[in-house]
Enzyme design. Structure first.
Site, mmCIF file in Angstrom:
data_model
loop_
_atom_site.group_PDB
_atom_site.id
_atom_site.type_symbol
_atom_site.label_atom_id
_atom_site.label_comp_id
_atom_site.label_asym_id
_atom_site.label_seq_id
_atom_site.Cartn_x
_atom_site.Cartn_y
_atom_site.Cartn_z
ATOM 1 N N ASN A 11 31.883 36.277 67.651
ATOM 2 C CA ASN A 11 30.879 36.879 66.768
ATOM 3 C C ASN A 11 29.540 36.837 67.491
ATOM 4 O O ASN A 11 28.989 35.762 67.709
ATOM 5 C CB ASN A 11 30.834 36.054 65.465
ATOM 6 C CG ASN A 11 29.714 36.485 64.543
ATOM 7 O OD1 ASN A 11 29.128 37.556 64.718
ATOM 8 N ND2 ASN A 11 29.421 35.657 63.549
ATOM 9 N N LYS A 13 26.752 37.941 66.422
ATOM 10 C CA LYS A 13 25.629 37.851 65.472
ATOM 11 C C LYS A 13 24.550 38.877 65.845
ATOM 12 O O LYS A 13 24.882 39.987 66.243
ATOM 13 C CB LYS A 13 25.082 36.415 65.439
ATOM 14 C CG LYS A 13 26.180 35.383 65.211
ATOM 15 C CD LYS A 13 25.657 34.036 64.839
ATOM 16 C CE LYS A 13 26.790 33.049 64.786
ATOM 17 N NZ LYS A 13 26.445 31.789 64.186
ATOM 18 N N HIS A 97 30.751 35.647 56.029
ATOM 19 C CA HIS A 97 30.254 34.632 56.973
ATOM 20 C C HIS A 97 29.213 33.765 56.259
ATOM 21 O O HIS A 97 28.463 34.251 55.413
ATOM 22 C CB HIS A 97 29.628 35.330 58.190
ATOM 23 C CG HIS A 97 29.330 34.391 59.305
ATOM 24 N ND1 HIS A 97 28.201 33.597 59.311
ATOM 25 C CD2 HIS A 97 30.028 34.070 60.428
ATOM 26 C CE1 HIS A 97 28.211 32.846 60.403
ATOM 27 N NE2 HIS A 97 29.309 33.111 61.102
ATOM 28 N N GLU A 99 26.437 32.728 57.096
ATOM 29 C CA GLU A 99 25.048 33.205 57.185
ATOM 30 C C GLU A 99 24.792 34.285 56.144
ATOM 31 O O GLU A 99 23.681 34.406 55.622
ATOM 32 C CB GLU A 99 24.746 33.677 58.619
ATOM 33 C CG GLU A 99 24.597 32.471 59.549
ATOM 34 C CD GLU A 99 25.051 32.687 60.979
ATOM 35 O OE1 GLU A 99 25.165 33.832 61.436
ATOM 36 O OE2 GLU A 99 25.298 31.657 61.656
ATOM 37 N N GLU A 169 35.228 27.912 58.342
ATOM 38 C CA GLU A 169 34.049 27.582 59.131
ATOM 39 C C GLU A 169 33.177 26.617 58.333
ATOM 40 O O GLU A 169 32.369 27.053 57.499
ATOM 41 C CB GLU A 169 33.254 28.845 59.437
ATOM 42 C CG GLU A 169 34.019 29.867 60.232
ATOM 43 C CD GLU A 169 33.082 30.754 61.050
ATOM 44 O OE1 GLU A 169 33.144 30.675 62.271
ATOM 45 O OE2 GLU A 169 32.272 31.467 60.449
ATOM 46 N N GLY A 175 26.837 26.473 64.715
ATOM 47 C CA GLY A 175 25.610 26.504 65.510
ATOM 48 C C GLY A 175 24.926 25.159 65.616
ATOM 49 O O GLY A 175 23.768 25.077 66.044
ATOM 50 N N SER A 215 31.103 25.636 66.292
ATOM 51 C CA SER A 215 30.846 25.000 67.591
ATOM 52 C C SER A 215 32.110 24.853 68.447
ATOM 53 O O SER A 215 32.305 23.832 69.101
ATOM 54 C CB SER A 215 30.151 23.653 67.384
ATOM 55 O OG SER A 215 28.903 23.839 66.742
HETATM 56 C C1 PEP Z 1 30.086 31.551 63.854
HETATM 57 O O1 PEP Z 1 29.098 32.243 63.979
HETATM 58 O O2 PEP Z 1 30.995 31.980 63.141
HETATM 59 C C2 PEP Z 1 30.164 30.275 64.553
HETATM 60 C C3 PEP Z 1 31.213 29.530 64.364
HETATM 61 O O3 PEP Z 1 29.123 29.941 65.389
HETATM 62 P P1 PEP Z 1 29.108 28.754 66.476
HETATM 63 O O4 PEP Z 1 30.371 28.905 67.300
HETATM 64 O O5 PEP Z 1 27.870 29.005 67.286
HETATM 65 O O6 PEP Z 1 29.076 27.461 65.741
#
Ligand code: PEP
Length: 252
Positions: A11, A13, A97, A99, A169, A175, A215
């Protein structure tokens, strides 16, 4: 035994212009070793979906939008219709997601409309769910996840589940550099698979892919992918560099 093809998803973003995105896509494609047991997906921002999809033609990499609207057209400023996603060369969309939930206030009800709209438009849907740190610490993680899964899939029948991928997630791991341990992730994935078996039937639970996100890095992908109920990963930060995403795709 059911075999679920792994899905390794990146992703991007709100990163990458057209030149950077096409370069990254080509570099990721160069890292793919043509395995039969895994698929690779990239989710660039809306503005470069066409360019990146075009750059990846014939390379066996799926492209996805980072969201999708439930309507086909009309007065929905800032949204993208399923047909627009397909017209840009994509076959999938990420929905729900964290976010979108946390920053833009998307509710389970709205996310459910996106899931159903995307399915009706013929897209593969990656439905993201995840608890916050506060919810985990209050021992509410499983309650929250159950609600997000049930409400997100409301009205989706068992036959449509072949076009659904679930991404677990944990918000506290996105992040932040904090990954759920392989045990924590496996525990949730097993719970979600059991829940799918209760909502649908065992064969739906057995065949639905459940990705882990939060992460994921080259250093932890092998142990996560070794878990019986982890069928792939959704990667943010580490998907922005071809070498790190390449190592993730090429997990052992
Ligand atoms: C994500 O954006 O879905 C995500 C898991 O980000 P990150 O890998 O940076 O934690």
């Amino acid at each position: 035994m059911t075999t679920r093809k792994a899905l390794m998803a990146g992703n991007w973003k709100m990163h990458m212009n057209a030149v950077e995105g096409c370069r990254l896509a080509a570099d990721v494609a160069a890292q793919c070793r043509g395995y039969d047991d895994r698929e690779v997906l990239l989710a660039p921002p809306f503005t470069i979906l066409s360019e990146v999809s075009h750059a990846l033609e014939g390379k066996g990499i799926i492209t996805a939008s980072q969201n999708v609207c439930w309507e086909e057209k009309g007065a929905f400023t800032g949204e993208i219709a399923p047909n627009m996603v397909k017209d840009a060369g994509c076959s999938a969309a990420i929905v729900g997601h964290s976010e979108r939930r946390q920053i833009f206030g998307e509710s389970n009800g709205m996310i459910n409309k996106r899931v159903k709209g995307g399915l009706a438009g013929g897209l593969l849907i990656i439905l993201c769910i995840g608890e916050t740190l506060e919810e985990r610490e209050a021992d509410r993680a499983f309650t929250v996840l159950e609600e997000q899964l049930r409400k997100g899939l409301d009205g989706v029948d068992g036959g449509q589940m072949e076009k659904i991928v679930i991404a677990y997630e944990p918000v506290w791991a996105i992040g932040t550099g904090k990954t759920a341990s392989k045990e924590q992730a496996q525990e949730v994935h097993a719970f979600l698979r059991g829940l799918l078996g209760r909502i649908y039937e065992k064969d739906v639970a057995d065949t639905t892919r459940i990705l882990y996100g939060g992460s994921v890095k080259p250093a932890n992908v092998n142990e996560l992918m070794a878990q019986p109920d982890i069928d792939g990963v959704l990667v943010g930060g580490a998907a922005l560099k071809a070498d790190s995403f390449g190592s993730i795709i090429n997990f052992q």
